[in-house]
Scaffold this active site. Structure first.
Site, mmCIF file in Angstrom:
data_model
loop_
_atom_site.group_PDB
_atom_site.id
_atom_site.type_symbol
_atom_site.label_atom_id
_atom_site.label_comp_id
_atom_site.label_asym_id
_atom_site.label_seq_id
_atom_site.Cartn_x
_atom_site.Cartn_y
_atom_site.Cartn_z
ATOM 1 N N GLU A 198 25.776 61.577 59.606
ATOM 2 C CA GLU A 198 26.422 62.261 58.497
ATOM 3 C C GLU A 198 27.304 61.188 57.861
ATOM 4 O O GLU A 198 28.354 60.845 58.397
ATOM 5 C CB GLU A 198 27.275 63.436 58.974
ATOM 6 C CG GLU A 198 27.930 64.176 57.814
ATOM 7 C CD GLU A 198 28.852 65.299 58.278
ATOM 8 O OE1 GLU A 198 28.893 66.342 57.593
ATOM 9 O OE2 GLU A 198 29.526 65.133 59.310
ATOM 10 N N ASP A 201 28.235 63.358 63.718
ATOM 11 C CA ASP A 201 29.153 64.025 62.802
ATOM 12 C C ASP A 201 30.165 63.018 62.254
ATOM 13 O O ASP A 201 30.708 62.193 62.995
ATOM 14 C CB ASP A 201 29.868 65.139 63.569
ATOM 15 C CG ASP A 201 30.886 65.880 62.733
ATOM 16 O OD1 ASP A 201 30.491 66.496 61.734
ATOM 17 O OD2 ASP A 201 32.076 65.832 63.087
#
Length: 691
Positions: A389, A353
């Site tokens: 990401e 993330d």
């Protein structure tokens, strides 16, 4: 009086041997550290034992006679001086960052606040309330003492990248409403491992489940008054502990053992397990957030602090704080966690993330950051899948295409282009072609391959596929933020009616657009990712930021599953895996394949009028029709794409072509086309060359 022996500074955390337990805690700025022992439920503090030694910033002690099952926490002493970056408060019991099992749940209680601060006038007051009864604690696990977990010759599937199809899903959401899963197992690790769920996932044809975060989490306090929680799980507080809320509580099991059972079952089914991990920030939030672990142990070590005012945190994550992997001990924590999940929990990869945060230093994001170097040289991590990401919200945070060799990246440019192409007809054919053929402008450098691009139409963050074609605007009022949260620009289209519609014309159009988008996803070059529920037309009723909705809004609604769409997705995946030409692993050269005696180029972009696409048409914003001829060593495919609202004539390349998929009419029988044909509006055809 009972006391701690000196112990050892490594390994970090609590580790049991035949004689007792060694405790080691990194806190180089602390003046003292105290081990606190609790009853089995963690409610009553029984003893406080001073950590007798600090070596290279590691406080350590050995408790003879202690055994697995012991519940403990820490009190760490030092200055409470946020203006200097320090937030020590011995009144707060702290969770060991290396906890393997966590006792208790943070419920946003004010007793976790370490003190009052005023970032303007530097007025800082320590909070003296003792939160021992409420604090999160760790339980010592056996670490090999006693009966080891039986992996039963578990072997990772090791799916090649060219064959990988990701299925992004939530551990709880997949089974919470599943009718074939026993009620006591729904929404748990055991629920995901249930034969009915495994059989369904396997039947789709996907190869790898990409699980939303399962690290133990601390929900934001502001969600509590609304009866909400951080369902997505992007508020980690324990990097070694499976979230206990997904544990069934069955006798004889623990969260860790049930998680391992789940992984083993997925592997037996031939599925890889990818974990979404959140090392960019923690659930302690901003300068007004709770003191649960890192903040009270050594705030100045673990977190990035504002250079001009260390009482504040840079907020590149959007969640209030950022872990500082530029600190070797913090990097060690992350690396130890990653290796733990691979070696001890047998996972097959990670999706990171807000990954640029992990590689940020004083000069911003850098591909030379210590994090990348550490991962690249690590023999354990060398054999797994690494997915980024590739953006955060800080300055210079958008880094799509800039990650090192060995990394895959979510490609939001593929997402936006394909949405806009099919729903609004505004990207040029040139932009469509770039994204369809692997986004070479982003990834074709330094030896990277097209598989580095993780292509997706939807993900957990945003509209579901059904909502993408049903709503022009987000409808997030249930989140308690007056609909201010969530992405504002979604490239969505409601097909003429916002939300629920009874019009057969509107419903047919929505279904047609969903099928066209899905076909584009699975036939494009790169690594496709399907959002769980899109294949059964799951809706979140226009909520495009359902991070806090742990309820029927996000749980997959099996009772209303669109079985026809599911069968269509299964068919798309079968076609991709059946025909190698549809999952070309290398960059297209636009030249003939050396193994192809016919001499056709590996890819040819064709005008609907016949022949190669004229240069002028690539930028023609009135043309949204294209033919794509793909040539492999043993087969050739033809894609006829018409994103316009009207049917389109196509002049075909030489050969006998057989249409085997029509997104506008998925039930149509395969049929031969020659010379010239008409492709329906908003449709994609796949034809194969008959030999």
């Amino acid at each position: 009086m009972e006391s701690l022996a000196a112990g050892k500074a490594y390994p970090l955390g609590a580790h049991a041997d035949q004689g007792g337990v060694n405790f080691a805690l990194v806190a180089p700025h602390a003046e003292a550290a105290t081990l606190c022992l609790f009853d089995a439920g963690g409610a009553h503090e029984l003893k406080r034992l001073a950590m007798p030694q600090c070596e290279d910033g590691v406080w350590h002690g050995y408790l003879a006679g202690a055994a697995p099952g012991l519940v403990y926490g820490y009190r760490v002493s030092g200055p409470y001086a946020p203006q200097l970056g320090h937030r020590f408060n011995p009144h707060k019991v702290l969770l060991d960052p290396y906890a393997r099992e966590i006792v208790g749940v943070y419920l946003g209680q004010p007793e976790f606040i370490g003190g009052a601060i005023d970032p303007v006038d530097a007025s800082h007051r320590i909070d003296s309330f003792d939160n021992a009864a409420l604090a999160l604690k760790a339980r010592v696990t056996d670490n090999g003492i006693g009966k080891p977990y039986d992996w039963a010759n578990d072997q990772p599937p090791q799916i090649p990248l060219a064959q990988t199809i990701l299925y992004e899903m939530h551990v709880k959401g997949i089974s919470a409403l599943h009718p074939d899963v026993p009620e006591e197992l729904r929404g748990t690790y055991a629920g995901l491992a249930h034969p009915a769920v495994l059989a369904y996932i396997k039947s789709l044809g996907v190869t790898s489940v990409s699980l939303l975060p399962v690290h133990a989490r601390a929900d934001e306090a502001r969600l509590r008054p609304y009866g909400l929680s951080n369902y997505w799980g992007y508020s980690s507080i324990g990097f070694f502990a499976p979230e206990p809320r997904y544990w069934s509580g069955r006798a004889g099991s623990t969260p860790a053992s049930e998680f391992r059972d789940m992984v083993k079952a997925l592997h037996r089914t031939g599925l890889e397990v990818i974990l979404d991990v959140v090392y960019n920030h923690t659930g302690e939030m901003d300068e007004f957030g709770p003191t649960i672990s890192f903040r009270g142990i050594d705030n100045a070590l673990y977190y990035h602090l504002e250079p001009g005012n260390p009482a504040l945190y840079p907020n590149w994550s959007g969640c209030g704080n950022c872990l500082n992997l530029g600190q070797p001990r913090v990097l060690q924590l992350v690396m130890d966690s990653l290796r733990f999940w691979v070696e001890e929990m047998h996972v097959d990869g990670f999706r990171f993330d807000l990954a640029p945060v992990l590689a940020r230093g004083a000069d911003g994001f850098s591909t030379s950051a210590a994090f990348f170097a550490a991962v690249r040289q690590d023999p354990v991590l060398a054999r797994i899948k690494l997915i980024a990401e590739p953006w955060d919200i800080g300055s210079g945070g958008y880094q799509v295409g800039q990650f090192p060799l060995g990394w895959l990246e979510w490609n939001d440019q593929f997402r936006d282009t394909m949405r806009a192409f099919w729903l609004h007809q505004w990207p040029t054919l040139g932009e469509f072609a770039r994204r369809f053929s692997g986004s070479s402008d982003l990834f074709h450098h330094d030896g990277r391959l097209p598989t580095a691009s993780v292509n997706f139409i939807t993900a957990h963050d945003g509209f579901t596929l059904r909502d993408l074609v049903s709503y022009n605007h987000k409808h997030n009022a249930a989140n308690g933020e007056q609909n201010r949260d969530g992405q504002h620009h979604n490239h969505s289209w409601n097909c003429g009616v916002e939300g629920v519609s009874k019009s057969s014309e509107v419903l047919q159009l929505r279904a047609r657009l969903q099928r066209a988008l899905l076909a584009t996803l699975f036939f494009a070059q790169g690594t496709p990712m399907l959002l769980a529920g899109d294949e059964i037309s799951h809706t979140q009723h226009g909520n495009n930021n359902a991070y806090c909705q742990d309820n029927r809004l996000t749980w997959l609604d099996w009772a209303r599953a669109d079985d026809g769409l599911c069968a269509y997705v299964q068919r798309l995946i079968v076609l991709r895996q059946q025909y190698a030409v549809l999952r070309h692993a290398n960059w297209y050269e636009g030249a003939s394949d050396a193994n192809d005696t016919a001499g056709y180029p590996d890819i040819a972009w064709l005008s609907p009028a016949g022949g190669s696409m004229p240069v002028v048409d690539w930028e023609n914003k009135d043309n949204y029709c294209i033919g794509i001829r793909l040539q492999g060593s043993k087969e050739a495919a033809l894609l006829l794409i018409n994103a316009q609202a009207q049917e389109a004539d196509f002049v075909l390349p030489a050969g006998r072509w057989r249409v085997i998929l029509d997104s506008a009419n998925p039930d149509a029988a395969a049929h031969e086309i020659r010379a010239q044909t008409v492709v329906p509006a908003r449709a994609l055809w796949l034809a194969m060359l008959e030999q």
